[in-house]
Design a protein around this motif. Sequence first.
Motif, PDB file in Angstrom:
ATOM      1  N   PRO A  46       0.845  -1.207   0.000  1.00 59.37           N
ATOM      2  CA  PRO A  46       0.000   0.000   0.000  1.00 59.37           C
ATOM      3  C   PRO A  46       0.876   1.251   0.000  1.00 59.37           C
ATOM      4  O   PRO A  46       2.095   1.156   0.158  1.00 59.37           O
ATOM      5  N   GLY A  47       0.274   2.431  -0.162  1.00 58.24           N
ATOM      6  CA  GLY A  47       1.038   3.680  -0.222  1.00 58.24           C
ATOM      7  C   GLY A  47       1.943   3.842   0.983  1.00 58.24           C
ATOM      8  O   GLY A  47       3.072   4.286   0.875  1.00 58.24           O
ATOM      9  N   LYS A  48       1.424   3.504   2.127  1.00 58.21           N
ATOM     10  CA  LYS A  48       2.195   3.491   3.372  1.00 58.21           C
ATOM     11  C   LYS A  48       1.805   2.207   4.058  1.00 58.21           C
ATOM     12  O   LYS A  48       0.636   1.850   4.055  1.00 58.21           O
ATOM     13  N   GLY A  49       2.750   1.531   4.661  1.00 56.59           N
ATOM     14  CA  GLY A  49       2.363   0.368   5.450  1.00 56.59           C
ATOM     15  C   GLY A  49       3.002  -0.929   5.013  1.00 56.59           C
ATOM     16  O   GLY A  49       3.982  -0.942   4.271  1.00 56.59           O
ATOM     17  N   GLN A  50       2.411  -2.016   5.515  1.00 60.63           N
ATOM     18  CA  GLN A  50       2.966  -3.350   5.361  1.00 60.63           C
ATOM     19  C   GLN A  50       2.987  -3.778   3.888  1.00 60.63           C
ATOM     20  O   GLN A  50       1.969  -3.668   3.209  1.00 60.63           O
TER      21      GLN A  50
END
Lengths: 189, 319
Positions: free
Chosen positions: A32-36
């Motif tokens: 994802p754009g930010k994250g896992q």
Amino acid sequence: MANYSTNEFRSGLKVMLDGDPCSIIENEFVKPGKGQAFSRVRLKNLKTGRVWDRTFKSGESLEGADVSEQNMQYLYNDGEYWHFMEPETFEQHQADKTAVGDTALWLREQDTCVVTLYNGSPLAVAAANHVDLEITQTDPGLKGDTAQGGTKPATLSTGAVIKVPLFLNEGELVSVDTRTGEYLNRAKK
Amino acid sequence: MPDPINTSTQWRPTAPHEVLIKRARLLAQVREFFALRRVLEVDLPVLGERTVSDPHLDSLSIEGSGQYLQTSPEYFMKRLLAAGCGPIYALAKAFRANDIGRQHNPEFTLLEWYRPGWNEGQLMAELAELLLSVGCTPKAAAHRVTYRDIFLATVNIDPHQASLTQLTQLASEIAQRNMSGESRATCLDLIFSFEIEARLPPGIVFVHDYPESLCALAQLGVDTQGVTVARRFEVFLDRTELANGYFELLDADEQRRRFSEDNRQRKALGKAEIAVDEKLLAALDAGLPSCAGVALGIDRLLMHLVGAQHIDEVIAFTR
């Protein structure tokens, strides 16, 4: 065996999953754009042939599987086991029915085939893509049938039954595609 | 043994010449867009003594120098904002180790911009204008949807209210393995990435009001239902994630707390802890103006513009 992290996953890599040796078919990196970040992995269970989809978190790892593929000469079948030999070391291996499976239909003594070894024992056997086998039983061909497109069943020396053109007779040699079980052409003795 | 045919053509660019022309044009269009709006281009270091502590970002470090290739220009840009630079954008390379895939290359081109005095809603509108001005032809009009509504519509779960058990159950079904023991954030990211993203409506879709556990560097707020949410948004163009933005966190103490939480998670993941960027915290202490910021992947935008299936097709040279 070494452990492999998700960023080392490549198609063809052999790993252990749920206690079975598997071959990685494909590995898709998803984030994802930010994250896992994740790896969606498609694996083939080399024991059962079943294909699994599993999702791993990036950075997780799997144990490598001691799996190798070797060219070997098919020697004989003793009624229970099929025997193969490594051409350079003359080391012999015996494979059971689970490992040989339908490949038994295409194994001719002396022919070279690919044996997949898992922890040193045969896990799967693949025949060459094209093999030449003798017709042991088929209905007689009719004169003048050579130009027509019809086919008839023929039993080969290994027990396989395939469809062949009408003009072929018992005792003749045919080339077969072992992946599809289809007749390719008449072979020279 | 290397494949001889492969070896003889390895010097060739991975992107076709027409795509490189399109890339040059896109960069020029972006600069023109911001020049007309009097947003200042800033040219910032890609090497820095500090780097992000985000547990899901791995920086490349330069051996022996104690420096890192930056994963984004964010911290430098925030220091500029605190120094009173006004609206700014950066269009430059960023580096993220281990991000390799159809839509990821460890070295990529990032467009990041900040609008002092704006909220995330105003920035979303400007982002949509930018996409249209560079020639995107979305299959539908731009629209906004909250993280909660897209979850409810797609998997019938309220991401803010659902229990951790509900989330791990759904995540386990999707991943085809037992996900119990995973955090809310991991389960939400997994459900979004594999169940929701591919089923988003086409066109430009802004997803906003993220769960608190996915706040990153966004300020917290309260939504219309009285639930605490992160004022963060992502934009999807025909179901591909292009950009991530925030109504930026200003509070230095809260920032420091989030940095230590990052390092706590890094430790749990077996990753090296990252020294806190004290200059960024000092800038926040001095006073970052209220602002909204967003970072957009230029390579992925170019993939959309030329219809490429793999990021290698839009970068002159990849591995």
